[in-house]
Design a protein around this motif. Structure first.
Motif, PDB file in Angstrom:
ATOM      1  N   LYS A  54     -21.941 -37.911 -30.755  1.00  0.00           N
ATOM      2  CA  LYS A  54     -20.911 -37.255 -31.490  1.00  0.00           C
ATOM      3  C   LYS A  54     -19.604 -37.615 -30.859  1.00  0.00           C
ATOM      4  O   LYS A  54     -19.336 -38.755 -30.575  1.00  0.00           O
ATOM      5  N   ASN A  55     -18.837 -36.647 -30.587  1.00  0.00           N
ATOM      6  CA  ASN A  55     -17.539 -36.979 -30.043  1.00  0.00           C
ATOM      7  C   ASN A  55     -17.467 -36.864 -28.552  1.00  0.00           C
ATOM      8  O   ASN A  55     -16.806 -37.618 -27.894  1.00  0.00           O
ATOM      9  N   SER A  56     -18.116 -35.874 -28.055  1.00  0.00           N
ATOM     10  CA  SER A  56     -17.846 -35.643 -26.667  1.00  0.00           C
ATOM     11  C   SER A  56     -19.024 -35.542 -25.754  1.00  0.00           C
ATOM     12  O   SER A  56     -18.903 -35.093 -24.657  1.00  0.00           O
ATOM     13  N   VAL A  57     -20.107 -35.963 -26.177  1.00  0.00           N
ATOM     14  CA  VAL A  57     -21.238 -35.876 -25.270  1.00  0.00           C
ATOM     15  C   VAL A  57     -21.525 -37.228 -24.677  1.00  0.00           C
ATOM     16  O   VAL A  57     -21.705 -38.195 -25.378  1.00  0.00           O
ATOM     17  N   LYS A  58     -21.544 -37.246 -23.410  1.00  0.00           N
ATOM     18  CA  LYS A  58     -21.766 -38.507 -22.720  1.00  0.00           C
ATOM     19  C   LYS A  58     -23.006 -38.382 -21.859  1.00  0.00           C
ATOM     20  O   LYS A  58     -23.207 -37.389 -21.194  1.00  0.00           O
ATOM     21  N   VAL A  59     -23.782 -39.365 -21.909  1.00  0.00           N
ATOM     22  CA  VAL A  59     -24.993 -39.332 -21.103  1.00  0.00           C
ATOM     23  C   VAL A  59     -24.700 -39.886 -19.728  1.00  0.00           C
ATOM     24  O   VAL A  59     -24.152 -40.957 -19.593  1.00  0.00           O
ATOM     25  N   MET A  60     -25.053 -39.128 -18.773  1.00  0.00           N
ATOM     26  CA  MET A  60     -24.825 -39.570 -17.418  1.00  0.00           C
ATOM     27  C   MET A  60     -26.171 -39.557 -16.710  1.00  0.00           C
ATOM     28  O   MET A  60     -27.142 -39.013 -17.218  1.00  0.00           O
ATOM     29  N   PHE A  61     -26.157 -40.127 -15.564  1.00  0.00           N
ATOM     30  CA  PHE A  61     -27.414 -40.168 -14.832  1.00  0.00           C
ATOM     31  C   PHE A  61     -27.230 -39.518 -13.479  1.00  0.00           C
ATOM     32  O   PHE A  61     -26.348 -39.879 -12.732  1.00  0.00           O
ATOM     33  N   LYS A  62     -28.071 -38.596 -13.243  1.00  0.00           N
ATOM     34  CA  LYS A  62     -27.930 -37.861 -11.999  1.00  0.00           C
ATOM     35  C   LYS A  62     -29.064 -38.153 -11.042  1.00  0.00           C
ATOM     36  O   LYS A  62     -30.225 -38.179 -11.423  1.00  0.00           O
ATOM     37  N   CYS A  63     -28.673 -38.343  -9.834  1.00  0.00           N
ATOM     38  CA  CYS A  63     -29.659 -38.601  -8.793  1.00  0.00           C
ATOM     39  C   CYS A  63     -30.305 -37.269  -8.445  1.00  0.00           C
ATOM     40  O   CYS A  63     -29.626 -36.283  -8.207  1.00  0.00           O
ATOM     41  N   LEU A  64     -31.596 -37.294  -8.428  1.00  0.00           N
ATOM     42  CA  LEU A  64     -32.316 -36.053  -8.133  1.00  0.00           C
ATOM     43  C   LEU A  64     -32.781 -35.960  -6.699  1.00  0.00           C
ATOM     44  O   LEU A  64     -33.491 -35.053  -6.317  1.00  0.00           O
ATOM     45  N   TRP A  65     -32.379 -36.916  -5.970  1.00  0.00           N
ATOM     46  CA  TRP A  65     -32.834 -36.911  -4.587  1.00  0.00           C
ATOM     47  C   TRP A  65     -32.310 -35.681  -3.875  1.00  0.00           C
ATOM     48  O   TRP A  65     -31.221 -35.199  -4.159  1.00  0.00           O
ATOM     49  N   LYS A  66     -33.124 -35.264  -2.977  1.00  0.00           N
ATOM     50  CA  LYS A  66     -32.762 -34.064  -2.256  1.00  0.00           C
ATOM     51  C   LYS A  66     -31.365 -34.168  -1.665  1.00  0.00           C
ATOM     52  O   LYS A  66     -30.997 -35.147  -1.051  1.00  0.00           O
TER      53      LYS A  66
END
Ligand SMILES: [Zn+2]
Length: 474
Positions: free
Chosen positions: A241-253
């Motif tokens: 849509k307009n404002s949703v951006k997919v980001m990737f987050k590190c889940l490492w502790k």
DNA sequence: TCTGCCGGGTG
DNA sequence: CACCCGGCAGA
């Protein structure tokens, strides 16, 4: 003397996650962790998040740890049993593993991504069997709810927009967790103090991403490719849509690094957490276990930013994002993700910090960029409705031109993105004083230096073209 | 020597 | 145009 470049036009295999990558790469992962395991259906007791699991992660994924069942392994959900938590039923993405198998105890191929974490109302019962039944039921419901068909039709879970390809560059940045290897992948960490489990009370919304599972139904016929990416575990940053951006987050502790590209996060994980130097191409894909997709709502984000002190474009002192210290929130890159957002602690970042800007002048340079542009119609990686004036655009790195960011609002539902024609423009940002005087070279580190020749694809377009850097301007 | 990038070339 | 690169000049 540049090393032989990869043949142009051949995008590097970002999503080197192939079918093989979907296989369990870490046999027995978690089976030895803390010696705690919870068989399928063992929901009688609700052990708090233990072992390697991070409270904040658990929370993020499932809610309050005390409502968890099962065992978190490292940063992923232990695959030996279904994850039935806090009314959520984790399911592997349909494409990855068969639901039935999962429920039956077959471990998903990889840690369940948030994106596959579909909330399912479940009534908890004391008996294990009952729980198991619930799990099964939930599984069914979930699988239904995640079916492409439904998703594609107003469930709001997934958009039909083209889940296109991997956005090559760009990233938001942060600080800690970094290492000298993050070259180019800016990010920022969520956690301020590792000792303090970050609770999901971000000023800005970050939602569990419902990965674009729909793909198969996209109306623009692009999903085939997308599906492939998806199926192969290659998260695709896409504009929603307009404002949703997919980001990737590190889940490492204790790491909350957030990057805008899957390749970036993978690199980060490989280098920082897995201690691997090997090229992505040689990666066994293990890093895929340690990051997840998150959807970032631009609107909320900018709303939050609006409260910040505006930064003068001419300010030489890089502004700092107060919010960065808090928790999960992300700021999407303005353009085809070629924009760094940094915190003062960022190690790999150039000297200038925390800036939001893009390389408008040179857009969609590489084939990869092109595809990105495709994802982000309008040439802007994100729906920022701004037409950066050539001159004003001369925003110094480190300055955040909030005015250029339009607020929109989080959308749970992904709407189809209209296809727009990619506008490529090359406006050498005003040839400053035409006095023929060659303007003094800025001493700011430019893409070349920041990313290095080996990461040329990460350079801004201008740098690639040997033009004045549009990313790290002086 | 390395780096940034102007200016010009190519398709 | 988009893209590439020779080569200059500053660091
Ligand atoms: Zn650059």
């Amino acid at each position: 003397m540049e090393p032989p470049r990869p043949s142009r036009g051949v995008p590097r295999a970002e999503g080197r996650v192939t079918a093989a990558g979907l296989q369990v790469k870490r046999a027995g992962i978690g089976s030895t962790i803390k010696g705690r395991t919870f068989g399928p259906g063992n929901t009688t007791t609700l052990p708090p998040c233990v072992g390697e699991a991070r409270a904040e992660e658990c929370f993020l994924r499932h809610g309050p740890p005390t409502q968890h069942t099962g065992t978190h392994v490292m940063n992923g959900w232990k695959k030996e049993e279904p994850c039935l938590v806090n009314g959520h039923h984790c399911l592997p993405r349909p494409a990855e593993v068969e639901t039935a198998q999962h429920v039956a105890g077959t471990p998903p191929e990889r840690p369940l991504l948030q994106s596959a974490h579909i909330p399912v109302p479940i009534q908890r019962k004391p008996s294990e069997k009952a729980d198991l039944d619930e799990v099964i039921a939930a599984t069914v419901l979930t699988s239904l709810s995640t079916s492409p068909l439904l998703l594609g039709q107003g469930t709001g879970i997934c958009t039909t927009e083209p889940c296109s390809k991997v956005s090559k560059e760009g990233a938001l940045v942060s600080s800690s967790c970094s290492s000298s290897t993050n070259s180019g992948d800016w990010n920022w960490d969520f956690q301020g103090d590792p000792s303090i489990p970050s609770t999901p009370s971000p000023p800005l919304s970050i939602e569990v991403s419902k990965t674009c599972l729909s793909s198969a139904q996209s109306d623009d016929g692009i999903e085939d490719t997308d599906t492939v990416h998806f199926l192969f575990g290659d998260p695709i940053p896409r504009k929603r849509k307009n404002s949703v951006k997919v980001m990737f987050k590190c889940l490492w502790k204790n790491c909350g690094k957030v990057l805008s590209t899957s390749s970036g996060i993978q690199k980060h994980i490989r280098a920082v957490h897995l201690g691997r130097r090997a090229e992505p191409d040689h990666s066994d894909g293990e890093e895929d276990f340690y990051y997840t997709e998150i959807d970032v709502n631009m609107d909320s984000l900018t709303d939050g930013l609006s409260s910040l002190t505006p930064v003068s474009p001419t300010t030489s002192t890089p502004p700092v994002f107060p919010i960065l210290e808090q928790s999960a929130w992300t700021l999407p890159a303005p353009t085809n993700s070629e924009l760094p957002l940094v915190t003062p602690l960022s190690l790999s970042a150039p000297t200038s910090l925390c800036h939001v800007h893009t390389d408008h002048a040179y857009q969609a340079a590489s084939p990869i960029s092109v595809s990105t542009a495709k994802l982000f119609p309008g040439n802007a990686g994100f729906s920022f409705s701004w037409q950066p004036p050539p001159v004003l655009f001369k925003t110094p790195p480190g300055s955040l031109n909030l005015a250029q960011i339009r607020t929109v609002g989080v959308n749970e539902k992904r709407l189809q993105m209209p296809h727009q024609t990619v506008v490529k423009t090359y406006s050498p940002a005003v040839s400053a004083p035409k006095t023929g005087m060659r303007k003094p070279r800025g001493d700011a580190k430019k893409c070349r230096k920041v990313y290095g020749m080996e990461n040329r694809e990460m350079w801004c377009t201008a740098c690639r073209w040997k033009k004045a850097c549009q990313r790290f301007m002086d």
